[in-house]
Design a protein around this motif. Sequence first.
Motif, PDB file in Angstrom:
ATOM      1  N   LYS A 106       0.808  -1.217   0.000  1.00 29.98           N
ATOM      2  CA  LYS A 106       0.000   0.000   0.000  1.00 29.98           C
ATOM      3  C   LYS A 106       0.843   1.270   0.000  1.00 29.98           C
ATOM      4  O   LYS A 106       0.520   2.251  -0.682  1.00 29.98           O
ATOM      5  N   PHE A 107       1.965   1.246   0.723  1.00 30.17           N
ATOM      6  CA  PHE A 107       2.685   2.499   0.988  1.00 30.17           C
ATOM      7  C   PHE A 107       4.042   2.634   0.296  1.00 30.17           C
ATOM      8  O   PHE A 107       4.598   3.733   0.247  1.00 30.17           O
ATOM      9  N   ILE A 108       4.632   1.521  -0.181  1.00 33.91           N
ATOM     10  CA  ILE A 108       5.943   1.629  -0.841  1.00 33.91           C
ATOM     11  C   ILE A 108       5.747   1.452  -2.339  1.00 33.91           C
ATOM     12  O   ILE A 108       5.300   0.393  -2.789  1.00 33.91           O
ATOM     13  N   PRO A 109       6.049   2.462  -3.144  1.00 34.79           N
ATOM     14  CA  PRO A 109       5.804   2.385  -4.588  1.00 34.79           C
ATOM     15  C   PRO A 109       6.557   1.225  -5.234  1.00 34.79           C
ATOM     16  O   PRO A 109       7.648   0.845  -4.804  1.00 34.79           O
ATOM     17  N   ILE A 110       5.978   0.671  -6.287  1.00 34.85           N
ATOM     18  CA  ILE A 110       6.622  -0.403  -7.044  1.00 34.85           C
ATOM     19  C   ILE A 110       7.990   0.052  -7.523  1.00 34.85           C
ATOM     20  O   ILE A 110       8.970  -0.693  -7.489  1.00 34.85           O
ATOM     21  N   ASN A 111       8.070   1.290  -7.983  1.00 35.51           N
ATOM     22  CA  ASN A 111       9.308   1.808  -8.584  1.00 35.51           C
ATOM     23  C   ASN A 111      10.132   2.623  -7.596  1.00 35.51           C
ATOM     24  O   ASN A 111      10.821   3.564  -7.994  1.00 35.51           O
ATOM     25  N   TYR A 112      10.072   2.240  -6.297  1.00 37.79           N
ATOM     26  CA  TYR A 112      10.882   2.983  -5.310  1.00 37.79           C
ATOM     27  C   TYR A 112      12.355   2.936  -5.717  1.00 37.79           C
ATOM     28  O   TYR A 112      12.907   1.867  -6.006  1.00 37.79           O
ATOM     29  N   THR A 113      12.993   4.103  -5.718  1.00 38.00           N
ATOM     30  CA  THR A 113      14.402   4.215  -6.104  1.00 38.00           C
ATOM     31  C   THR A 113      15.193   4.851  -4.970  1.00 38.00           C
ATOM     32  O   THR A 113      14.860   5.948  -4.515  1.00 38.00           O
ATOM     33  N   HIS A 114      16.214   4.148  -4.512  1.00 38.01           N
ATOM     34  CA  HIS A 114      17.077   4.696  -3.468  1.00 38.01           C
ATOM     35  C   HIS A 114      17.845   5.882  -4.049  1.00 38.01           C
ATOM     36  O   HIS A 114      18.437   5.774  -5.127  1.00 38.01           O
ATOM     37  N   PRO A 115      17.850   7.028  -3.370  1.00 36.73           N
ATOM     38  CA  PRO A 115      18.447   8.236  -3.961  1.00 36.73           C
ATOM     39  C   PRO A 115      19.963   8.210  -4.088  1.00 36.73           C
ATOM     40  O   PRO A 115      20.532   8.999  -4.836  1.00 36.73           O
ATOM     41  N   HIS A 116      20.633   7.312  -3.350  1.00 40.83           N
ATOM     42  CA  HIS A 116      22.094   7.337  -3.328  1.00 40.83           C
ATOM     43  C   HIS A 116      22.753   6.080  -3.894  1.00 40.83           C
ATOM     44  O   HIS A 116      23.828   6.163  -4.485  1.00 40.83           O
ATOM     45  N   GLU A 117      22.144   4.913  -3.700  1.00 41.46           N
ATOM     46  CA  GLU A 117      22.798   3.653  -4.049  1.00 41.46           C
ATOM     47  C   GLU A 117      21.922   2.841  -5.007  1.00 41.46           C
ATOM     48  O   GLU A 117      20.843   2.384  -4.637  1.00 41.46           O
ATOM     49  N   GLU A 118      22.417   2.659  -6.240  1.00 45.15           N
ATOM     50  CA  GLU A 118      21.648   1.893  -7.218  1.00 45.15           C
ATOM     51  C   GLU A 118      21.455   0.448  -6.777  1.00 45.15           C
ATOM     52  O   GLU A 118      20.390  -0.147  -6.972  1.00 45.15           O
ATOM     53  N   TYR A 119      22.512  -0.127  -6.169  1.00 41.35           N
ATOM     54  CA  TYR A 119      22.398  -1.531  -5.792  1.00 41.35           C
ATOM     55  C   TYR A 119      21.332  -1.730  -4.729  1.00 41.35           C
ATOM     56  O   TYR A 119      20.665  -2.775  -4.669  1.00 41.35           O
ATOM     57  N   LEU A 120      21.094  -0.699  -3.880  1.00 41.98           N
ATOM     58  CA  LEU A 120      20.051  -0.810  -2.866  1.00 41.98           C
ATOM     59  C   LEU A 120      18.667  -0.748  -3.492  1.00 41.98           C
ATOM     60  O   LEU A 120      17.738  -1.398  -3.019  1.00 41.98           O
ATOM     61  N   THR A 121      18.525   0.022  -4.552  1.00 40.01           N
ATOM     62  CA  THR A 121      17.252   0.019  -5.276  1.00 40.01           C
ATOM     63  C   THR A 121      16.925  -1.389  -5.726  1.00 40.01           C
ATOM     64  O   THR A 121      15.802  -1.882  -5.566  1.00 40.01           O
ATOM     65  N   ALA A 122      17.913  -2.051  -6.310  1.00 38.55           N
ATOM     66  CA  ALA A 122      17.713  -3.419  -6.797  1.00 38.55           C
ATOM     67  C   ALA A 122      17.440  -4.380  -5.639  1.00 38.55           C
ATOM     68  O   ALA A 122      16.514  -5.212  -5.710  1.00 38.55           O
ATOM     69  N   ASP A 123      18.214  -4.276  -4.569  1.00 32.71           N
ATOM     70  CA  ASP A 123      18.045  -5.192  -3.439  1.00 32.71           C
ATOM     71  C   ASP A 123      16.684  -5.010  -2.772  1.00 32.71           C
ATOM     72  O   ASP A 123      16.036  -5.990  -2.374  1.00 32.71           O
ATOM     73  N   ILE A 124      16.261  -3.757  -2.648  1.00 33.35           N
ATOM     74  CA  ILE A 124      14.971  -3.475  -2.003  1.00 33.35           C
ATOM     75  C   ILE A 124      13.827  -4.017  -2.851  1.00 33.35           C
ATOM     76  O   ILE A 124      12.890  -4.643  -2.338  1.00 33.35           O
TER      77      ILE A 124
END
Length: 813
Positions: free
Chosen positions: A207-225
């Motif tokens: 409900k609250f975390i967007p499908i396309n959430y993008t970590h602002p600093h670390e690309e690898y964290l975007t992928a891991d999340i």
Amino acid sequence: MNVKELISAMEAGIEYFHSWVEKKKKQLTVDLLEGTSKIYETAYEERNYPQALRISYGLSYAYRIKGEEEKNLEWHINYLYLMLLASNTNEQFERVLKSSYKAYNRSVELKSYKLGFRATTLAAYCIFDILEHGFQQSKRNDLLLKQATNLRFALKWSLTEWNPLWYIRFIELLQYNLNEMMSILWVGEYEKRANRMLNSIAQYAMKFIPINYTHPHEEYLTADIAHTLGLLSQKYGSVDDAIARFEFLADFAEEIDKKGSWLEAVYAHYNLKCSLDASQEELHQFRESLRDVSEEFRADFRSRVGRLWASQELNNKLVRILKDEIEQVNHPVRKFFEAIESMRSRLLLDSVGNKFVEFIDQDIEKEVTELERDVLRFYPSKEPDDDLFETRLASQLTIGFPGFEKDELKRSKHIWKIEALYKETSAGYVGSEETVDLTSLMNSLKPDEILVRYYVPDPYQNPVDIFIIAVSPNKFGSDWVKFELFPDTGFRARMSVGKGEPIDVSPIIQYFAHLRTSIKNTDKEDNEETLSILETLYNLLISPLSKLGVLTVDTKRLIVVPDGILNLIPFAALRKPNGNFLIQEVALVLSPSASVWYNNQALKREEVSNFLGFANPDLSYTDLTDLELAEEGLKDITENLKALNCKKRLGTNATEINLRRLVSGQHIIHFATHGEFPEQDVIDFHQLLLSASQDHDGRVHAEELRKMDFRSARLVVLSICNGGIYRIGPGNELYGLVPALLIAGAENVIGTLWQIEDRAGRRFMIEFYKYLIKYGPALANKLTCEKAIKHKYPIRNWAGFALIGTGRPFDVK
């Protein structure tokens, strides 16, 4: 009053500041306090935490005096966060944790969801630090559940948070907690609590975390999340949400060229499709895309540790893919063979193929070497009994074993640092060696040769699947056998006790460990239990070859490509129902992969004309015994090699410097000495021992052998106790002296699979050299074993001599 005066008062001490604020409270204007908060932000960004701590406390107190409760609480939470950063004891963490709960209760009273979000995030952070610092490990599961509870509340109110720093902290903590929670095998009441918590978090996350959430600093964290939240939804939430997150992950990973994340996404998506009963055509397309990217993924790594780690990841992901492929009706054997080859002993294949570029800068090389050894080092186990020793020997050495959180986090960072140094300097592995296809392999085999490739995808399951592909010059076939001898103990895992290296615990590994122990402990006559196990293994591993019509009476040489735990089986001693051993039926040679064998046999080799032998070196720098019998044995050996130009280096002349000076151009090289096989560094520090000299310590490590010139060597004999033992890493990578010699250019290596008594070893070697020049190493080994069997020597005295290479006869000048 101005900001400077207020800051000075804050820095004068708490008591002074309290009394100073009481006198000046009417002058504490909004502009003044907001101006002070900007000084706080600067101090925090510059990591001047002592000043930031004083200002956060001062602002919290100032707002309290002014009666602004929400602002007072906001700055109090900032103050607690900085206190957390300064904490390093369990008591300090606990104090901050209790204070964060009080702050949460106040936020409820004030109906401030924003501050409730921060307080619960702070509590989760405290628990993270308690666990990371190794405190309260006995309460780990309870703490993780408590942390999850805090994060669930924070997630519920996350849309009220405007401060990106707090939201980033929250997302990172959520990912950590979910990974931990979903990796634990919860039981009993804990399982119910954990499932309830994960179900609740999954609903809020969707409900609250967007499908396309993008970590602002670390690309690898975007992928891991994205991967973590996808797995959460798959198991505890919505399939549609899981698919959407995996699709986002795949697109994002492809966009940033992060092949590892792409692999995670497609594999997770594939598993999800399997659970939804997708069509076989759709699943086949998924399998094809995974295989297509796997080679690119592995070849993108330039370092040794990077490629080993990649092999491990690919093996974990592709096991199910390969099994699903083989289960299909009319499965394509060619593709299955090529898929297995693409996953096995690839680092060795690349190394043999000279794909490695050395560093030019020696300082960088030294730094990388130290980092690599830290990543590849394992903790020694304490004084194991025989079965435990054999179990450990059969266990795969993983890259980044999960269990020692601090060490593994450090090792993971080291891998990426190593990779960066290789790429910045254009050093390391460049590209990769091609694996052999089935047609090329068939064309390379002699009329009297067959090659059998085994594949054990998962030694932890029961029954154990063993896939067999047998290849002759004019046909091939495959079989799928199941090893069903074991009671299902319900305990199959990779585990570690204390800080010992990881051990694979499964029925099949215990079975093979017990076999080896039984063979080694037999002094005179082989016992019935040992013979029974060897007969069972013959029926399991060899009998299918006859059924496939590949193994015939015309077969003279059998090239065996084992997999994983099968590497340590004495194939020579597998016993037919009529009582004959396999070595009596056919000459045997082992190879780490079909591709390594194919490339090895394709090289143009010199005719054999010389011999170099080292025996009984001066090992006074160790506590090991002299090997006078080895010296006598070498003299007897050279009596059988009168057609060759023989050089012997005995005693104090059997030096490391003589090896370095003489090795290039030698065709047969014989070492009759001791070896040492430390557990801490099995890739580089397994060593054969020679006499020391002024410039060299006599300890010839595997890493040193790799860099020597053995390209003329048609055969290297390691007449060393345990000289053939190599440890096994991910992707069936072999570690130790044998692979080091293959990388250095040797065509064949003989070593022992277990410790062999000096007299028995000497007797075997003298007999072996009687046949070597006329028949080549494989047939010479067969004839020697047959003679030992005729004399009724125990299995331990002859079956432990393993030949790794091509096994083909020599051309002699």
